[in-house]
Write a protein that holds these residues in place. Structure first.
Motif, PDB file in Angstrom:
ATOM      1  N   ASN A 141     -38.032  39.065 -40.728  1.00 35.03           N
ATOM      2  CA  ASN A 141     -38.835  40.215 -40.315  1.00 35.03           C
ATOM      3  C   ASN A 141     -38.788  41.377 -41.303  1.00 35.03           C
ATOM      4  O   ASN A 141     -39.607  42.295 -41.215  1.00 35.03           O
ATOM      5  N   LEU A 142     -37.859  41.333 -42.282  1.00 37.02           N
ATOM      6  CA  LEU A 142     -37.732  42.463 -43.218  1.00 37.02           C
ATOM      7  C   LEU A 142     -38.496  42.276 -44.522  1.00 37.02           C
ATOM      8  O   LEU A 142     -38.548  43.199 -45.334  1.00 37.02           O
ATOM      9  N   VAL A 143     -39.064  41.116 -44.768  1.00 29.39           N
ATOM     10  CA  VAL A 143     -39.728  40.877 -46.050  1.00 29.39           C
ATOM     11  C   VAL A 143     -41.137  40.356 -45.833  1.00 29.39           C
ATOM     12  O   VAL A 143     -41.455  39.766 -44.782  1.00 29.39           O
ATOM     13  N   LYS A 144     -41.988  40.555 -46.840  1.00 23.88           N
ATOM     14  CA  LYS A 144     -43.362  40.054 -46.781  1.00 23.88           C
ATOM     15  C   LYS A 144     -43.449  38.635 -47.327  1.00 23.88           C
ATOM     16  O   LYS A 144     -44.135  37.786 -46.764  1.00 23.88           O
ATOM     17  N   ASN A 145     -42.768  38.402 -48.448  1.00 29.70           N
ATOM     18  CA  ASN A 145     -42.763  37.063 -49.037  1.00 29.70           C
ATOM     19  C   ASN A 145     -41.688  36.242 -48.347  1.00 29.70           C
ATOM     20  O   ASN A 145     -40.500  36.434 -48.596  1.00 29.70           O
ATOM     21  N   GLN A 146     -42.065  35.339 -47.476  1.00 27.51           N
ATOM     22  CA  GLN A 146     -41.120  34.678 -46.587  1.00 27.51           C
ATOM     23  C   GLN A 146     -40.257  33.647 -47.317  1.00 27.51           C
ATOM     24  O   GLN A 146     -40.679  33.032 -48.293  1.00 27.51           O
ATOM     25  N   PRO A 147     -39.019  33.454 -46.826  1.00 30.06           N
ATOM     26  CA  PRO A 147     -38.084  32.523 -47.476  1.00 30.06           C
ATOM     27  C   PRO A 147     -38.591  31.073 -47.475  1.00 30.06           C
ATOM     28  O   PRO A 147     -39.113  30.592 -46.474  1.00 30.06           O
ATOM     29  N   VAL A 148     -38.380  30.420 -48.609  1.00 26.10           N
ATOM     30  CA  VAL A 148     -38.750  29.015 -48.784  1.00 26.10           C
ATOM     31  C   VAL A 148     -37.717  28.363 -49.690  1.00 26.10           C
ATOM     32  O   VAL A 148     -37.233  28.976 -50.642  1.00 26.10           O
ATOM     33  N   THR A 149     -37.366  27.108 -49.394  1.00 19.34           N
ATOM     34  CA  THR A 149     -36.494  26.315 -50.264  1.00 19.34           C
ATOM     35  C   THR A 149     -37.195  25.012 -50.608  1.00 19.34           C
ATOM     36  O   THR A 149     -37.672  24.311 -49.717  1.00 19.34           O
ATOM     37  N   ASN A 150     -37.260  24.707 -51.883  1.00 16.00           N
ATOM     38  CA  ASN A 150     -37.884  23.469 -52.356  1.00 16.00           C
ATOM     39  C   ASN A 150     -36.983  22.876 -53.433  1.00 16.00           C
ATOM     40  O   ASN A 150     -36.940  23.361 -54.566  1.00 16.00           O
ATOM     41  N   THR A 151     -36.232  21.836 -53.076  1.00 18.51           N
ATOM     42  CA  THR A 151     -35.257  21.224 -53.990  1.00 18.51           C
ATOM     43  C   THR A 151     -35.519  19.729 -54.093  1.00 18.51           C
ATOM     44  O   THR A 151     -35.690  19.053 -53.084  1.00 18.51           O
ATOM     45  N   ARG A 152     -35.566  19.220 -55.332  1.00 17.96           N
ATOM     46  CA  ARG A 152     -35.683  17.784 -55.575  1.00 17.96           C
ATOM     47  C   ARG A 152     -34.716  17.415 -56.673  1.00 17.96           C
ATOM     48  O   ARG A 152     -34.527  18.178 -57.629  1.00 17.96           O
ATOM     49  N   GLY A 153     -34.090  16.242 -56.536  1.00 18.87           N
ATOM     50  CA  GLY A 153     -33.144  15.854 -57.570  1.00 18.87           C
ATOM     51  C   GLY A 153     -32.596  14.454 -57.353  1.00 18.87           C
ATOM     52  O   GLY A 153     -33.114  13.662 -56.561  1.00 18.87           O
ATOM     53  N   ILE A 523     -32.654  17.043 -40.037  1.00 16.98           N
ATOM     54  CA  ILE A 523     -33.594  18.107 -39.716  1.00 16.98           C
ATOM     55  C   ILE A 523     -32.776  19.267 -39.160  1.00 16.98           C
ATOM     56  O   ILE A 523     -31.881  19.063 -38.332  1.00 16.98           O
ATOM     57  N   ASP A 524     -33.034  20.485 -39.629  1.00 21.26           N
ATOM     58  CA  ASP A 524     -32.221  21.654 -39.286  1.00 21.26           C
ATOM     59  C   ASP A 524     -33.073  22.745 -38.651  1.00 21.26           C
ATOM     60  O   ASP A 524     -34.177  23.058 -39.139  1.00 21.26           O
ATOM     61  N   LEU A 525     -32.533  23.345 -37.611  1.00 20.08           N
ATOM     62  CA  LEU A 525     -33.089  24.554 -37.011  1.00 20.08           C
ATOM     63  C   LEU A 525     -32.019  25.631 -37.056  1.00 20.08           C
ATOM     64  O   LEU A 525     -30.846  25.356 -36.771  1.00 20.08           O
ATOM     65  N   LYS A 526     -32.423  26.856 -37.406  1.00 22.55           N
ATOM     66  CA  LYS A 526     -31.415  27.906 -37.528  1.00 22.55           C
ATOM     67  C   LYS A 526     -32.018  29.253 -37.137  1.00 22.55           C
ATOM     68  O   LYS A 526     -33.165  29.573 -37.489  1.00 22.55           O
ATOM     69  N   LEU A 527     -31.223  30.037 -36.419  1.00 23.03           N
ATOM     70  CA  LEU A 527     -31.598  31.395 -36.058  1.00 23.03           C
ATOM     71  C   LEU A 527     -30.471  32.330 -36.483  1.00 23.03           C
ATOM     72  O   LEU A 527     -29.322  32.141 -36.085  1.00 23.03           O
ATOM     73  N   GLN A 528     -30.813  33.338 -37.308  1.00 20.12           N
ATOM     74  CA  GLN A 528     -29.823  34.287 -37.803  1.00 20.12           C
ATOM     75  C   GLN A 528     -30.196  35.700 -37.377  1.00 20.12           C
ATOM     76  O   GLN A 528     -31.380  36.076 -37.389  1.00 20.12           O
ATOM     77  N   ASN A 529     -29.193  36.460 -37.033  1.00 18.24           N
ATOM     78  CA  ASN A 529     -29.385  37.870 -36.739  1.00 18.24           C
ATOM     79  C   ASN A 529     -28.336  38.647 -37.511  1.00 18.24           C
ATOM     80  O   ASN A 529     -27.136  38.414 -37.349  1.00 18.24           O
ATOM     81  N   ARG A 530     -28.779  39.556 -38.355  1.00 19.09           N
ATOM     82  CA  ARG A 530     -27.851  40.279 -39.239  1.00 19.09           C
ATOM     83  C   ARG A 530     -28.162  41.772 -39.194  1.00 19.09           C
ATOM     84  O   ARG A 530     -29.329  42.177 -39.277  1.00 19.09           O
ATOM     85  N   THR A 542     -33.882  39.489 -38.466  1.00 21.07           N
ATOM     86  CA  THR A 542     -33.850  38.255 -37.688  1.00 21.07           C
ATOM     87  C   THR A 542     -34.575  37.187 -38.490  1.00 21.07           C
ATOM     88  O   THR A 542     -35.713  37.402 -38.929  1.00 21.07           O
ATOM     89  N   ILE A 543     -33.894  36.065 -38.696  1.00 23.05           N
ATOM     90  CA  ILE A 543     -34.437  35.013 -39.561  1.00 23.05           C
ATOM     91  C   ILE A 543     -34.433  33.696 -38.787  1.00 23.05           C
ATOM     92  O   ILE A 543     -33.388  33.266 -38.273  1.00 23.05           O
ATOM     93  N   PHE A 544     -35.590  33.082 -38.702  1.00 22.28           N
ATOM     94  CA  PHE A 544     -35.712  31.756 -38.085  1.00 22.28           C
ATOM     95  C   PHE A 544     -36.121  30.768 -39.172  1.00 22.28           C
ATOM     96  O   PHE A 544     -37.025  31.050 -39.967  1.00 22.28           O
ATOM     97  N   SER A 545     -35.463  29.614 -39.227  1.00 23.43           N
ATOM     98  CA  SER A 545     -35.783  28.650 -40.285  1.00 23.43           C
ATOM     99  C   SER A 545     -35.822  27.228 -39.747  1.00 23.43           C
ATOM    100  O   SER A 545     -35.125  26.879 -38.787  1.00 23.43           O
ATOM    101  N   LEU A 546     -36.644  26.412 -40.388  1.00 18.58           N
ATOM    102  CA  LEU A 546     -36.771  24.993 -40.092  1.00 18.58           C
ATOM    103  C   LEU A 546     -36.735  24.252 -41.417  1.00 18.58           C
ATOM    104  O   LEU A 546     -37.420  24.654 -42.376  1.00 18.58           O
ATOM    105  N   GLY A 547     -35.953  23.188 -41.495  1.00 20.51           N
ATOM    106  CA  GLY A 547     -35.845  22.491 -42.770  1.00 20.51           C
ATOM    107  C   GLY A 547     -35.510  21.024 -42.630  1.00 20.51           C
ATOM    108  O   GLY A 547     -35.027  20.566 -41.587  1.00 20.51           O
ATOM    109  N   PHE A 548     -35.786  20.301 -43.704  1.00 20.96           N
ATOM    110  CA  PHE A 548     -35.424  18.898 -43.834  1.00 20.96           C
ATOM    111  C   PHE A 548     -34.593  18.747 -45.103  1.00 20.96           C
ATOM    112  O   PHE A 548     -34.878  19.398 -46.119  1.00 20.96           O
ATOM    113  N   ARG A 549     -33.589  17.893 -45.061  1.00 18.50           N
ATOM    114  CA  ARG A 549     -32.776  17.660 -46.261  1.00 18.50           C
ATOM    115  C   ARG A 549     -32.251  16.226 -46.265  1.00 18.50           C
ATOM    116  O   ARG A 549     -31.966  15.647 -45.225  1.00 18.50           O
TER     117      ARG A 549
END
Length: 559
Positions: A141-153, A523-530, A542-549
């Motif tokens: 909620n504090l940023v305009k450019n929302q968090p993203v993770t893209n990793t391949r290896g 598959i990951d779901l995460k809710l953070q409050n800082r 407040t950060i909500f994230s969904l990811g696959f790894r």
């Protein structure tokens, strides 16, 4: 140093025996190791306070645990032990090898084993190859450019002629961090856990990084009781969430690690080359980052089957015409004597750690680090150079008889100016990031972690971080920023207390759920409050994230 290492390798490679690479270094893996060591009722010879541990040793712990009739294993425990064994199946005996076979392979040559995309074995070689993938998106909620993770290896490990072990990991990453991590990165001019990164856009609303990450090492068993590791990687010393001695928070570093294990004793030597990013040197029209160096001795002793005690010493140094000072290559000398003999120009830190496991349910652990000790001034009105760090923590597994419900509590305290020095070549920093705790110094912190695994593949966790951190203001050095020279802009010599300066009260809550679809595919779901509160301002996110790894750990960014 290069000549010394060449001679050393030449001597040890003349006669080596079967050896092992290391397990992954991440919070989830470390928790399983600690849990099943507690459940075994004995510390054995694993010495899990030095991480990562050898795959060979972990497989032995898990197979011994299955044979122990006193151990009460749940169905979920049996699943976890099989998971750990499958991850290092090359060390299983013939009877257990078939448990790692996949029900269906791919094109007859791929996915024959649950943990490997491709593997190859004969009398001369053993290869394990797996892809690495992680994609996650979030809302902050504090940023305009929302968090993203893209990793391949890709990850490759194995042995050659049953004598030389090797490991390599390569990833290409594009990451937009949450707002609080961006602030941390701007402050330290570095991203947590990583080395060189390219900032794609330094604007505060569009902050992202693009970087290539690589780790690699070789291992060999020099003698029956001595294992050698050489390469770029990380280490972690301790049984807690944090380490006051050496953590994996900074960038990977080139190091030679010698582990000697005889009976109940384990002695570890680490000789490393770090990066002093605070200094730039112009050479032949180009800008280069000079090295700094690190030497550590850690002696671990299992006093009884339940109690382990460790002693350590380390020295950080640099700016030598010859590079690594060969005086610090002596693996069995007291480093403080050497440092004083050379003129006391370097930064020596000493201390101790312990772990006491009891009743197959509990573990009490702690650390004490002394950065400066002067008996004359130690208790005198909070002298600025009374520099130390302490940790005390406890694990309780299968809480109140609830199977696979685990609780951990930890308290960390670091005095102002600890880990800092009067030279950038001697502060406890690698690539601008702390080698111990992420907050540096001048703080108190309480951590609480609850983990619950109700069924085989579902992992639930809740983490709470509460901290008070004294930060600098008005250009004065109040002892919280270990990048700064402790002789410059220090307001006073006496009356220094934890939290002095601009006091930040940090609260970070993290609720997460992970489901394992296949081996190491999550598959990951995460809710953070800082929230961070100062005297005259506060920020909340407040950060909500969904990811696959796949074959990739979760990024632990508890700041």
């Amino acid at each position: 140093m290069r000549l010394s290492l060449t001679i050393l390798f030449g001597i040890f490679l003349l006669k080596t025996s079967a050896q092992s690479t290391y397990t992954p270094l991440n919070d989830d893996y470390s928790h399983l190791i600690e849990r099943y060591e507690i459940k075994s009722g004995s510390l054995s010879n694993l010495h899990s306070n030095i991480k990562p541990v050898r795959r060979k040793d972990l497989v032995k712990l898990t197979t011994d645990l299955e044979k122990d009739i006193k151990t009460k294993l749940s169905k979920v425990d049996s699943f976890n032990l099989a998971y750990l064994q499958n991850d290092s199946w090359e060390w299983l005996d013939d009877e257990k090898l078939t448990q790692n076979d996949s029900k269906k392979s791919f094109l007859k040559h791929f996915l024959k084993k649950k943990s490997d995309f491709y593997n190859f074995q004969n009398k001369d070689a053993d290869f394990h190859i797996s892809p690495i993938f992680q994609f996650a998106f979030a809302h902050d909620n504090l940023v305009k450019n929302q968090p993203v993770t893209n990793t391949r290896g890709i990850e490759i490990r194995g042995t050659i002629n049953k004598k030389l072990g090797f490991y390599t990991m390569l990833t290409d990453n594009q990451i937009v961090y949450p707002g609080y991590v961006r602030e941390y990165g701007r402050f330290y001019d570095a991203n947590p856990y990583e080395g060189f990164t390219k900032i794609t856009n330094a604007d505060s609303t569009k902050f992202g990084t693009d970087f290539f990450s690589a780790r690699g090492y070789i291992t060999f068993q020099a003698l029956k009781s001595i294992q050698i590791q050489f390469g770029h990687d990380k280490n972690f010393i301790g049984s807690g969430i944090r380490s006051m001695i050496l953590s994996d928070f900074s960038a990977p570093y080139l190091h030679l690690k010698i582990t000697t294990q005889i009976g109940k004793f384990q002695y570890v030597n680490i000789f490393a080359q770090l990066i002093n990013k605070q200094v730039r040197v112009a050479v032949d029209g180009t800008e280069q980052i000079p090295p700094k160096y690190f030497s550590l001795h850690h002696l671990s002793l299992n006093i009884s089957k339940n109690l382990n005690v460790g002693l350590f010493e380390t020295v950080i140094f640099g700016k030598r015409p010859i590079g690594f000072d060969i005086n610090y290559l002596n693996p069995i000398i007291f480093l403080r004597f050497v440092e004083g003999h050379l003129g006391s120009v370097d930064n020596t830190i000493v201390g101790a750690d312990f772990k006491y496991n009891f009743k197959r349910h509990f573990s009490l652990y702690g650390q004490l680090t002394l950065d400066e000790f002067n008996r004359k001034y130690f208790r005198k009105n909070n002298w600025w150079a009374t520099k130390y760090a302490t940790q005390i923590g406890m694990r309780y597994i299968d809480v109140l008889g609830v199977k696979n419900l685990d609780f951990q509590a930890e308290y960390n305290l670091v005095r102002p100016y600890t880990y800092s020095h009067n030279s950038t070549y001697s502060n406890y920093i690698n690539y601008n990031l702390p080698l111990a705790h992420p907050l540096g110094s001048n703080f108190k912190e309480a951590l609480f972690v609850v983990r619950y695994q109700p069924i085989n593949r579902l992992f639930l966790n809740f983490t709470a971080m509460l901290a008070k951190h004294g930060e600098d203001f008005d250009n004065l050095n109040w002892g919280g920023n270990i990048l700064r020279n402790y002789l410059i802009a220090r307001p006073r010599d006496y009356g220094n207390v934890i939290g002095q300066g601009n006091l930040a009260t940090i609260r970070h809550l993290n609720l997460g759920a992970s489901y394992m679809l296949q081996h190491n595919l999550f598959i990951d779901l995460k809710l953070q409050n800082r929230s961070v509160n100062y005297t005259d301002e506060a920020t909340k996110s407040t950060i909500f994230s969904l990811g696959f790894r796949w074959n990739s750990p979760q990024r632990a960014l508890l700041l």
